[in-house]
Design a protein around this motif. Structure first.
Motif, short mmCIF file in Angstrom:
data_model
loop_
_atom_site.label_atom_id
_atom_site.label_comp_id
_atom_site.label_asym_id
_atom_site.label_seq_id
_atom_site.Cartn_x
_atom_site.Cartn_y
_atom_site.Cartn_z
N ARG A 396 0.86 -1.19 0.00
CA ARG A 396 0.00 0.00 0.00
C ARG A 396 0.89 1.24 0.00
O ARG A 396 1.71 1.41 0.89
N GLN A 398 0.58 5.26 0.00
CA GLN A 398 -0.35 6.38 0.17
C GLN A 398 0.37 7.70 -0.03
O GLN A 398 1.36 7.99 0.64
N LEU A 409 -3.67 6.82 -3.93
CA LEU A 409 -3.43 5.55 -3.25
C LEU A 409 -3.18 4.47 -4.29
O LEU A 409 -3.95 4.31 -5.24
#
Length: 869
Positions: A396, A398, A409
């Motif tokens: 992930r 961000q 994202l």
């Protein structure tokens, strides 16, 4: 203090043992050292005795269950009728973990009382000083005094003018009484961590109770600095228990634009040996607050991890102000690290946060300059004895400061890969033979890697967000061999790639409104392509032996490599991997139907290319400069040149010429960089500068120069430092103590810095970086250049100063300067940090005690341009 059973055994067993061994004892028995022995001999042959239980396993009435040994350098006097014993001259008593040392020890067997004391120092003419004052060690605790008395029957003791050391803390008192096994009462007591005879500071109290390996309770309590009382409390509690322990986390107080504040007030809970939990809160009088929670767990050698979370409500300005704003911020972090077995491991490091969290809650430059937060969870598995391995990954990324139209994202949900590293399928068990002993087909090696990738991308479109999901599977199969023909290594290779997708794109152009439309089409499709070729390489050397200035030889190693690669043109219509449309000018444009997919599409150019590379290594050998006779070797320069020529192109067949270099001048200067040259002439368009392009004309023939420098970068770095030496300056606690202290507290300070290293008297780091690119029009130049400086030095034995800064040479801007000053104040320390310029300028001055158990005894002054604290 000493254990009752130990000294009681010493009292009761020794006379019984002596009387059992003496049939007609005299009234007084003297055991004296030989006065004619030398001092060294007397120390080597001290008078010693020991007592033990009898051979039947029966203990004496005193309950001794082990050996009790006592020694005296001068003499041991036994008064058998009075049942007393006196040890003279550097007397010692040993029993299990207990040890007593004193110039004189007296034991009365009738009253079961022992007295240990010092004797007048004959070298002191005033008669005030004593030597051989008693020292008693009971495990990790040490007790010192002018006189130590102990009653073995009641298990109580007393120390006159005593000093006690427990867990790096010193306790003084006019009288120290032991009322229970682990309980002491101290009259007119003092507690300090300063080891000077006259401590710089101490906590004083007329009544002090010490519970060994637990806590010290005093009431009232006064803080003295240089014997001047500066603070008082009705009572105080000091922990002395080893390891982690539950308790309140002391807050910090102050005032800022958000109002009066109280920071990190909370509670630390040591749940067990395997987990703990801390809860804290920051509060401001104008309504802002932030809550924190940290839960940690771990089992040594198996796994460890943590779950942390915070939530805050941040108010800016007054309610009636036009600029009033309210923000709610949060941050969640999950970490886990586990080795299931030697071939399987799981690592988790995930963070979920609001975009403004670090800006609103932190004053750390690293946090404030952070542009994104990357999280990963990775499971790896390998199979011992095989070339196979597997990886599963969640990722992930961000963006904390997304602009409109930028990716906010990016997620991988998940990625699964399997890898079979190089193996030889035709060797059939032959593993130890050299390549010269193998047949040509036994040199063939194959490798395979496969990956499944599922992604989700969220793009910020202002009021809306666009979510795009893509997934695919990729297979890579490689076969190669490396037979050697004379001095040349021939390496044929074949690469096959196959990609599976569930989507592709279709692109159309509407001339009516001049709009280009791209549409996703759902379909299970495959993309397949290959390339193949052969390479040849060798090595040769040139050596020069100048024989001057101690240079024994200079060697030049040349590694030429030439390769041929064939790759079909997969943009042809028969493959179906590319589509076409006509633009506004009626010109046909080609596009890849899989350009948006996770692994991309197939190559769109026919390639029949010759690759050329020349690697150069220059080395020097000098004569030995010490008695070891070992010659010195230096690598002077690494220089690589490479390019390729594609026969399949109709023009511009040469790729850019690339040059890479790296060198070190001694151990002080490191230089590295690269450059790219385009060999063809650039023709500008006077009407539309963006329409300029390269033409099929060599600059060497047209303008007399080799090529246009389209890219260049260089970095130069050096470090100088003084010789490392031993020192006692700096923080008294070890790195382990410091880490344990921070872990016990459950929080790290916003301004935590590396512990200053006084063993290096000075150091200087200098780095210069420069890069330039001209990707299209040579007149359009993009440059960046900067200098970074780091300086650290010991101004004196107790002063450490460090400074760092970066200077942008293009924009003439000083970036991120920082100054830190550390002062060792023996049992105190001072830290000063200052960022003088920029939007994050701040300063912080703090004077605090070094001892980790007293970390909250400090004075702090700080300010920030953002006024967080």
């Amino acid at each position: 203090m000493s254990r009752g059973s130990v000294l009681a055994a010493l009292l009761l067993t020794v006379p019984l043992t002596l009387m059992a061994q003496t049939t007609a004892p005299p009234d007084t028995l003297h055991v004296l050292r030989d006065s004619t022995r030398s001092h060294a001999d007397s120390l080597a042959r001290t008078d010693t005795s020991a007592v033990r239980v009898d051979s039947l396993g029966r203990t004496s009435p005193s309950g001794v269950d082990s050996v009790v040994a006592y020694t005296a350098v001068d003499s041991i006097v036994y008064e058998l009728a009075a049942r007393t014993m006196t040890l003279h001259g550097e007397s010692t008593i040993k029993y299990k973990e207990l040890g007593l040392k004193a110039a004189q020890v007296e034991i009365n067997w009738n009253t079961a009382v022992m007295h240990a004391r010092g004797v007048p120092d004959p070298a002191d003419s005033t008669g005030v000083k004593y030597k051989g004052l008693p020292d008693l060690n009971d495990g990790p605790e040490a007790y010192h005094g002018s006189v130590i008395a102990y009653n073995f029957r009641t298990k109580k003791g007393k120390i006159d003018l005593g000093k006690t050391e427990i867990e790096k803390g010193l306790y003084y008192g006019n009288a120290i009484k032991k009322v229970e096994t682990d309980v002491l009462f101290v009259e007119d007591g003092k507690f300090t961590t300063c080891d000077l005879d006259h401590p710089h500071y101490y906590f004083g109290s007329p009544m002090m109770k010490v519970i060994v390996r637990d806590k010290v309770i005093a009431r009232p309590i006064f803080l003295y600095i240089a014997d001047v009382p500066v603070f008082a409390l009705p009572f105080g509690v000091f922990p002395t228990e080893r390891g982690r322990r539950s308790g309140l986390i002391a807050p910090a107080y102050g005032e800022s634009l958000r109002g009066r504040y109280m920071l990190h007030l909370g509670y630390y809970w040591a749940i067990s040996d395997y987990m703990d939990w801390s809860m804290r809160a920051d509060g401001y009088s104008k309504g802002s607050y932030t809550l924190y929670s940290d839960y940690r767990y771990g089992l040594r050698y198996y796994f460890n991890g943590s779950i942390s979370g915070s939530y805050g409500r941040i108010l800016s300005g007054e309610t009636a102000d036009p600029g009033y704003a309210e923000q709610k911020v949060f941050n969640i972090h999950v970490g886990h690290n586990q080795d299931f077995n030697p071939t399987t491991r799981l690592v988790v490091d995930f963070t979920f946060t609001s975009g403004s969290y670090y800006q609103q809650t932190s004053n750390s430059l690293n946090d404030l300059l952070r542009q994104n937060v990357v999280s990963n969870a990775t499971l790896t598995k390998s199979w011992e004895g095989t070339p196979n391995s597997m990886t599963i990954n969640l990722r992930r990324d961000q963006n904390l400061q997304p602009d409109s139209g930028s990716v906010e994202l990016s997620e991988v949900l998940p990625s699964f890969s399997f890898n079979h590293s190089q193996s030889y399928p035709f060797r059939f068990g032959k593993s130890n033979e050299s390549s010269s002993q193998l047949k040509w087909y036994e040199l063939i090696a194959v490798s395979y890697s496969g990956q499944f990738l599922n992604t989700r991308t969220t793009t910020n479109l202002g009021a809306q967000k666009m979510v795009d999901e893509r997934r695919g599977i990729e297979h890579l199969l490689t076969a190669n061999a490396a037979p050697k023909v004379g001095y040349v290594t021939i390496s044929p290779f074949f690469d096959y790639t196959e990609k599976w997708y569930d989507k592709r794109i279709d692109r159309t152009f509407d001339p009516a409104d001049s709009m280009l439309t791209t549409t996703d089409l759902r379909a299970i499709t495959a993309v397949r392509y290959f390339d193949m070729g052969v390479s040849a390489s060798t090595k040769f050397f040139g050596i020069v032996q100048p024989g001057i200035l101690g240079i024994k030889g200079i060697r030049h190693q040349v590694v030429p490599t030439i390769s041929y690669t064939y790759q079909p043109d997969y943009s042809q219509a028969k493959y179906g991997y590319y589509g076409t449309y006509q633009d506004a000018g009626g010109i046909e444009q080609k596009y890849s139907r899989y350009e948006r997919e996770v692994f991309g599409g197939a190559p769109g150019e026919l390639r029949q290319a010759i690759g050329m590379r020349i690697g150069n290594v220059f080395e020097m050998k000098t004569a030995a400069d010490d008695t070891s006779g070992k010659e010195n070797k230096f690598q002077l320069l690494n220089l690589d040149l490479s390019t390729s020529y594609n026969f399949a192109r109709d023009s511009l067949k040469f790729d850019a010429l690339s040059v890479a270099f790296r060198t070190s001048i001694g151990q002080f200067l490191n230089i590295g960089g690269s450059a790219q040259y385009n060999l063809y002439q650039f023709v500008a368009d006077p009407v539309n500068p963006a329409a300029g392009h390269r033409v099929n004309k060599f600059l060497l023939t047209e303008e007399g120069r080799l090529g246009d420098l389209t890219g260049f970068n260089i970095s130069v770095g050096t470090r100088f430092s003084g010789e490392k030496h031993a020192t006692t300056s700096g923080p008294i606690q070890s790195a382990e103590d410091s880490l344990r202290n921070k872990e016990r507290s459950g929080y790290r300070g916003l301004y935590d810095q590396d512990t200053p290293d006084f063993s290096i008297p000075w150091s200087l780091d200098l780095n210069w970086n420069f890069s330039q690119s001209r990707p299209g029009d040579p007149s359009q130049i993009y440059r960046s250049s900067g200098i970074s400086v780091g300086l650290g030095f010991n101004l004196t034995e107790n002063w450490k100063i460090t400074a760092s800064a970066n200077y942008d040479l293009i924009n003439m801007v000083l970036a991120a300067p920082q100054l830190t000053i550390y002062r060792d104040l023996h049992c105190w320390e001072m830290n000063f940090s200052w960022v003088p310029t920029g939007p994050y300028r701040n300063f912080r001055l703090e004077i605090k005690l070094k001892a980790p158990q007293l970390q909250d005894v400090k004075v702090t002054k700080q300010a920030s341009a953002r006024d967080l604290f």
